[in-house]
Design a protein around this motif. Structure first.
Motif, PDB file in Angstrom:
ATOM      1  N   UNK A  89       0.831  -1.203   0.000  1.00  0.00           N
ATOM      2  CA  UNK A  89       0.000   0.000   0.000  1.00  0.00           C
ATOM      3  C   UNK A  89       0.866   1.253   0.000  1.00  0.00           C
ATOM      4  N   UNK A  90       1.974   1.187   0.734  1.00  0.00           N
ATOM      5  CA  UNK A  90       2.910   2.315   0.766  1.00  0.00           C
ATOM      6  C   UNK A  90       3.389   2.647  -0.645  1.00  0.00           C
ATOM      7  N   UNK A  91       3.784   1.619  -1.397  1.00  0.00           N
ATOM      8  CA  UNK A  91       4.264   1.826  -2.770  1.00  0.00           C
ATOM      9  C   UNK A  91       3.153   2.395  -3.656  1.00  0.00           C
ATOM     10  N   UNK A  92       1.946   1.849  -3.522  1.00  0.00           N
ATOM     11  CA  UNK A  92       0.827   2.312  -4.337  1.00  0.00           C
ATOM     12  C   UNK A  92       0.478   3.761  -4.011  1.00  0.00           C
ATOM     13  N   UNK A 101      -2.609  12.493  -7.432  1.00  0.00           N
ATOM     14  CA  UNK A 101      -3.843  12.121  -6.730  1.00  0.00           C
ATOM     15  C   UNK A 101      -3.759  12.615  -5.291  1.00  0.00           C
ATOM     16  N   UNK A 102      -4.807  13.234  -4.785  1.00  0.00           N
ATOM     17  CA  UNK A 102      -4.796  13.782  -3.434  1.00  0.00           C
ATOM     18  C   UNK A 102      -4.915  12.672  -2.385  1.00  0.00           C
ATOM     19  N   UNK A 103      -4.433  12.967  -1.177  1.00  0.00           N
ATOM     20  CA  UNK A 103      -4.518  11.996  -0.083  1.00  0.00           C
ATOM     21  C   UNK A 103      -5.972  11.687   0.252  1.00  0.00           C
ATOM     22  N   UNK A 104      -6.839  12.704   0.173  1.00  0.00           N
ATOM     23  CA  UNK A 104      -8.264  12.501   0.487  1.00  0.00           C
ATOM     24  C   UNK A 104      -8.915  11.529  -0.491  1.00  0.00           C
ATOM     25  N   UNK A 105      -8.543  11.665  -1.778  1.00  0.00           N
ATOM     26  CA  UNK A 105      -9.122  10.784  -2.790  1.00  0.00           C
ATOM     27  C   UNK A 105      -8.644   9.346  -2.596  1.00  0.00           C
ATOM     28  N   UNK A 106      -7.353   9.181  -2.269  1.00  0.00           N
ATOM     29  CA  UNK A 106      -6.820   7.837  -2.006  1.00  0.00           C
ATOM     30  C   UNK A 106      -7.510   7.231  -0.795  1.00  0.00           C
ATOM     31  N   UNK A 107      -7.720   8.042   0.256  1.00  0.00           N
ATOM     32  CA  UNK A 107      -8.385   7.557   1.463  1.00  0.00           C
ATOM     33  C   UNK A 107      -9.796   7.091   1.150  1.00  0.00           C
ATOM     34  N   UNK A 108     -10.480   7.826   0.275  1.00  0.00           N
ATOM     35  CA  UNK A 108     -11.847   7.452  -0.107  1.00  0.00           C
ATOM     36  C   UNK A 108     -11.855   6.119  -0.851  1.00  0.00           C
ATOM     37  N   UNK A 109     -10.876   5.924  -1.726  1.00  0.00           N
ATOM     38  CA  UNK A 109     -10.799   4.681  -2.496  1.00  0.00           C
ATOM     39  C   UNK A 109     -10.511   3.489  -1.597  1.00  0.00           C
ATOM     40  N   UNK A 110      -9.560   3.665  -0.653  1.00  0.00           N
ATOM     41  CA  UNK A 110      -9.170   2.555   0.222  1.00  0.00           C
ATOM     42  C   UNK A 110     -10.070   2.422   1.439  1.00  0.00           C
ATOM     43  N   UNK A 111     -11.062   3.315   1.553  1.00  0.00           N
ATOM     44  CA  UNK A 111     -12.028   3.273   2.647  1.00  0.00           C
ATOM     45  C   UNK A 111     -11.349   3.425   4.005  1.00  0.00           C
ATOM     46  N   UNK A 113      -9.331   6.693   6.705  1.00  0.00           N
ATOM     47  CA  UNK A 113      -9.278   8.142   6.884  1.00  0.00           C
ATOM     48  C   UNK A 113      -7.961   8.701   6.361  1.00  0.00           C
ATOM     49  N   UNK A 114      -7.933   9.993   6.132  1.00  0.00           N
ATOM     50  CA  UNK A 114      -6.774  10.637   5.520  1.00  0.00           C
ATOM     51  C   UNK A 114      -5.533  10.531   6.390  1.00  0.00           C
ATOM     52  N   UNK A 115      -5.704  10.543   7.725  1.00  0.00           N
ATOM     53  CA  UNK A 115      -4.543  10.439   8.619  1.00  0.00           C
ATOM     54  C   UNK A 115      -3.846   9.086   8.441  1.00  0.00           C
ATOM     55  N   UNK A 116      -4.627   8.048   8.162  1.00  0.00           N
ATOM     56  CA  UNK A 116      -4.042   6.729   7.908  1.00  0.00           C
ATOM     57  C   UNK A 116      -3.210   6.749   6.634  1.00  0.00           C
ATOM     58  N   UNK A 118      -1.651   9.371   5.430  1.00  0.00           N
ATOM     59  CA  UNK A 118      -0.419  10.107   5.729  1.00  0.00           C
ATOM     60  C   UNK A 118       0.575   9.229   6.481  1.00  0.00           C
ATOM     61  N   UNK A 119       0.048   8.392   7.400  1.00  0.00           N
ATOM     62  CA  UNK A 119       0.926   7.481   8.139  1.00  0.00           C
ATOM     63  C   UNK A 119       1.562   6.470   7.194  1.00  0.00           C
ATOM     64  N   UNK A 120       0.780   5.917   6.285  1.00  0.00           N
ATOM     65  CA  UNK A 120       1.306   4.922   5.351  1.00  0.00           C
ATOM     66  C   UNK A 120       2.246   5.557   4.326  1.00  0.00           C
ATOM     67  N   UNK A 121       1.983   6.826   3.989  1.00  0.00           N
ATOM     68  CA  UNK A 121       2.857   7.518   3.040  1.00  0.00           C
ATOM     69  C   UNK A 121       4.273   7.643   3.612  1.00  0.00           C
ATOM     70  N   UNK A 122       4.343   7.878   4.932  1.00  0.00           N
ATOM     71  CA  UNK A 122       5.637   8.055   5.600  1.00  0.00           C
ATOM     72  C   UNK A 122       6.106   6.776   6.289  1.00  0.00           C
ATOM     73  N   UNK A 123       5.540   5.657   5.881  1.00  0.00           N
ATOM     74  CA  UNK A 123       5.767   4.386   6.560  1.00  0.00           C
ATOM     75  C   UNK A 123       7.237   4.032   6.722  1.00  0.00           C
ATOM     76  N   UNK A 124       8.021   4.221   5.667  1.00  0.00           N
ATOM     77  CA  UNK A 124       9.407   3.759   5.675  1.00  0.00           C
ATOM     78  C   UNK A 124      10.411   4.873   5.970  1.00  0.00           C
ATOM     79  N   UNK A 125       9.916   6.063   6.271  1.00  0.00           N
ATOM     80  CA  UNK A 125      10.827   7.148   6.645  1.00  0.00           C
ATOM     81  C   UNK A 125      11.556   6.779   7.933  1.00  0.00           C
ATOM     82  N   UNK A 126      12.876   6.860   7.906  1.00  0.00           N
ATOM     83  CA  UNK A 126      13.645   6.541   9.105  1.00  0.00           C
ATOM     84  C   UNK A 126      14.043   5.087   9.213  1.00  0.00           C
ATOM     85  N   UNK A 127      13.664   4.267   8.224  1.00  0.00           N
ATOM     86  CA  UNK A 127      14.052   2.847   8.227  1.00  0.00           C
ATOM     87  C   UNK A 127      15.030   2.625   7.074  1.00  0.00           C
TER      88      UNK A 127
END
Length: 270
Positions: A89-92, A101-111, A113-116, A118-127
């Protein structure tokens, strides 16, 4: 040509629904992967992307752009690509954002919330990339990856290797690895652990370092030991196929013969 058929359970799953909604809303983000048939170069076998192809068929699509694998490794390929849902999901998500594509639109597609998102977008930061490589085909919870961000890259690699050796990726295990990490290997100083003294924490650190050394020693010797074991069991199996040898052992060393036969049976069963 697909190498496997999708089960009805897979088709009814939440993941299938999310992928179908994503393709309908955003289009195909990640192309399927195919391999050319050795006997007939006009035929391609589908290695990865069975759900995406099934969704496209149901949408009436007859053509799709694919990635062509250069090696005929339908099994090892599946080990090289990400099979971890969160990393997939992070890669997608990153690919979709790069396409505007906006974060809100992606959140709507994956059902979700937008905060989730944002968390997945930054999933691998720092690893570090080496730890990500070790995790890419494993079922690692998001909160386990959060724990890894508390450690410096070298310790992340050591901890990921320990998890892989134990085949254990739980958040609790990740926390214990963080707790057993020397402060010099942490991004920030440790907070006091309730219920543990300084001496107990130091003991945990020493035991973790000792366990790490033992795993590395076992990993180093495993290949040689496994080869020796295969050759030995093969020799015993051939030895026991000789009736004269079996008769001699039965008359003089029945206990040894029984053990040899057990080893031979275990080899056949394997």
């Amino acid at each position: 040509m697909a190498l496997k058929e999708l089960s009805q359970t897979a088709i009814r799953s939440i993941k299938y629904t999310q992928i179908a909604a994503s393709i309908a809303e955003l289009g195909l983000i990640e192309p399927p992967v195919v391999i050319r048939d050795r006997a007939d170069p006009t035929v391609f076998h589908l290695l990865d992307g069975h759900v995406r192809v099934d969704v496209l068929k149901k949408l009436g699509q007859t053509e799709v752009v694919c990635l062509v694998a250069t090696e005929d490794e339908s099994f090892t390929y599946n080990r090289r690509i990400s099979r971890l849902a969160t990393i997939q999901e992070h890669k997608m998500i990153l690919t979709a954002i790069e396409k505007g594509v906006s974060e809100e639109r992606i959140a709507r597609v994956l059902n979700v919330n937008a905060s989730s998102i944002r968390q997945k977008k930054n999933l691998l930061d720092g690893i570090c990339p080496e730890a990500v490589e070790l995790f890419k085909d494993k079922h690692v919870p998001i909160n386990t990856l959060v724990q890894f961000k508390k450690m410096k890259p070298l310790r992340q690699i050591e901890a990921a290797q320990l998890m892989a050796a134990m085949n254990k990726y739980t958040v609790a295990y990740a926390r214990s690895l963080v707790a057993a990490t020397p402060e010099a290997m942490l991004v920030r100083p440790k907070k006091p652990i309730r219920g543990l003294t300084v001496d107990q924490i130091a003991l945990m650190e020493n035991e973790a370092a000792s366990l790490d050394r033992e795993f590395k020693a076992i990993e180093h010797d495993y290949g040689t030991d496994h080869l020796d074991l295969v050759l030995t069991t093969g020799y015993l199996t051939r030895l026991l196929s000789n009736a004269r040898v079996v008769r001699y052992l039965a008359q003089n060393f029945p206990d040894i013969l029984a053990e040899f036969q057990k080893i031979s049976e275990l080899r056949k069963a394997a």
